[in-house]
Design an enzyme around this catalytic site. Structure first.
Site, PDB file in Angstrom:
ATOM      1  N   GLY A 151      12.577  27.144  53.881  1.00 45.51           N
ATOM      2  CA  GLY A 151      13.939  26.981  53.380  1.00 45.51           C
ATOM      3  C   GLY A 151      14.909  27.788  54.228  1.00 45.51           C
ATOM      4  CB  ILE A 153      14.735  33.153  53.667  1.00 48.18           C
ATOM      5  CG1 ILE A 153      15.896  33.523  52.732  1.00 48.18           C
ATOM      6  CG2 ILE A 153      14.097  34.414  54.242  1.00 48.18           C
ATOM      7  CD1 ILE A 153      15.483  34.325  51.516  1.00 48.18           C
ATOM      8  CB  THR A 232      11.024  39.907  51.648  1.00 49.07           C
ATOM      9  OG1 THR A 232      11.033  38.639  52.329  1.00 49.07           O
ATOM     10  CG2 THR A 232      10.629  41.001  52.626  1.00 49.07           C
ATOM     11  NE  ARG A 234      12.032  36.674  42.259  1.00 50.02           N
ATOM     12  CZ  ARG A 234      13.074  37.079  42.957  1.00 50.02           C
ATOM     13  NH1 ARG A 234      12.892  37.820  44.041  1.00 50.02           N
ATOM     14  NH2 ARG A 234      14.301  36.741  42.605  1.00 50.02           N
ATOM     15  CD  GLU A 263      10.294  44.630  42.071  1.00 49.75           C
ATOM     16  OE1 GLU A 263      11.540  44.621  41.876  1.00 49.75           O
ATOM     17  OE2 GLU A 263       9.757  43.967  42.958  1.00 49.75           O
ATOM     18  CG  HIS A 283      13.337  43.804  44.866  1.00 45.66           C
ATOM     19  ND1 HIS A 283      12.866  43.199  43.736  1.00 45.66           N
ATOM     20  CD2 HIS A 283      13.912  42.812  45.602  1.00 45.66           C
ATOM     21  CE1 HIS A 283      13.124  41.901  43.775  1.00 45.66           C
ATOM     22  NE2 HIS A 283      13.766  41.655  44.907  1.00 45.66           N
TER      23      HIS A 283
END
Length: 321
Positions: A151, A153, A232, A234, A263, A283
């Site tokens: 996609g 990224i 980076t 999930r 987290e 994150h």
């Protein structure tokens, strides 16, 4: 409007340029992390609107019950299933979504790839302890950069790799692979080939029910003992506990992680933090000044639009009837 912004860990919210959009509103900013809805609700001071920082604050039945005057949740970026939209609708709470931006996360991903291959953090730590040239990293040039998910990224990572004269290998849906080939990159013929031959595996998938746990421990164990696994996206894309089990066994040889199963992490004894072959960041993918200005300006504008009767950004419009 009474507006609450929870989980401002970095204490930056009131220093953003876009915060001026809320001038004249009654704004409460909560800096502390509080996962217990019963303890979080009083800190929010009976809000009519919540502004969420990405996925930091889960919104479910229990918290909604404790916020009887809540009318609007303005989400930065997209809802990544941390908001129970059905529960919001039952409680008469409208949910507004923003939009994402690939730049900050793509840049952090490439920084992790560079640091993970060259072992830069370990070298820095060695110097702080009075040591000189304690390790020997590896260059990006000529490496095979495996990208799962092509996609916005993933496409940026492919172009970064191309600029560094690395080889790109894409895996994902048939559409992703076709797009990668059209852009002049290679696509793996199967998942096993992808994991077995990549020097770096970087994840760029959306988390949904069909992708949850899609990377199994068996996939990780196919990777080279010199390979770097980067996430980076999930943490839930990976089978629970798989990394913690595979990394000590040396396949993959290294990992660079920005996302985690639970987290935030405050425990310095967390298993992944104890592994010498793992680079962890808290994150940070989206946590960058320009991204914050973009995400929060949109979220604040959605509140102003809601006050003026403009509901275009609402993803559960039935609540407005």
């Amino acid at each position: 409007m009474r507006i609450a912004i929870p989980d401002d860990y970095q204490k930056v919210m009131q220093h953003l340029d876009c915060f001026s959009l809320l001038k004249g509103q009654q704004v409460t900013v909560v800096h502390q992390y509080q996962p217990d809805p019963a303890l979080l609700a009083p800190l929010l001071k009976d809000p009519e609107a919540l502004v969420l920082t990405r996925t930091r604050t889960p919104i479910g039945e229990e918290l909604l019950t404790l916020l009887p005057n809540l009318k609007l949740i303005s989400q930065t970026g997209k809802n990544a299933r941390h908001i129970d939209v059905a529960a919001c609708t039952r409680h008469g709470v409208a949910v507004a979504e923003g939009r994402g931006n690939p730049i900050a996360t793509a840049e952090l991903t490439w920084a992790l790839i560079m640091n993970g291959l060259r072992l830069i953090p370990q070298a820095i730590e060695g110097m702080k302890k009075g040591n000189w040239q304690t390790n020997l990293g590896r260059r990006v040039y000529g490496k095979r950069i495996g990208i799962w998910g092509y996609g916005k990224i993933g496409q940026r990572i492919a172009r970064y790799a191309q600029a560094f004269e690395a080889e790109v290998l894409v895996w994902g849906s048939e559409t992703s692979r076709q797009k990668a080939r059209a852009d002049g990159f290679q696509a793996a013929s199967n998942q096993a080939e992808f994991f077995q031959t990549a020097d770096v595996v970087s994840l760029h998938l959306r988390l949904k029910e069909t992708t949850r746990g899609i990377i199994r421990e068996a996939d990780l164990r196919l990777m080279k003992p010199t390979a770097l696994f980067v996430n980076t996206a999930r943490a839930a894309l990976v089978e629970p506990g798989a990394l913690a089990r595979a990394l000590p066994q040396g396949r993959p040889g290294f990992a660079a992680l920005d996302v985690f199963e639970e987290e935030p992490i405050f425990d310095p004894q967390h298993p992944l933090l104890q592994l010498p072959n793992v680079l962890c960041t808290p994150h940070l993918g989206y946590a960058e000044k320009s991204s914050y200005e973009l995400y929060f300006s949109i979220a604040f504008q959605h509140i102003l639009a809601f006050q003026q009767g403009n509901f275009e950004a609402i993803i559960n419009p039935e609540v407005l009837n």
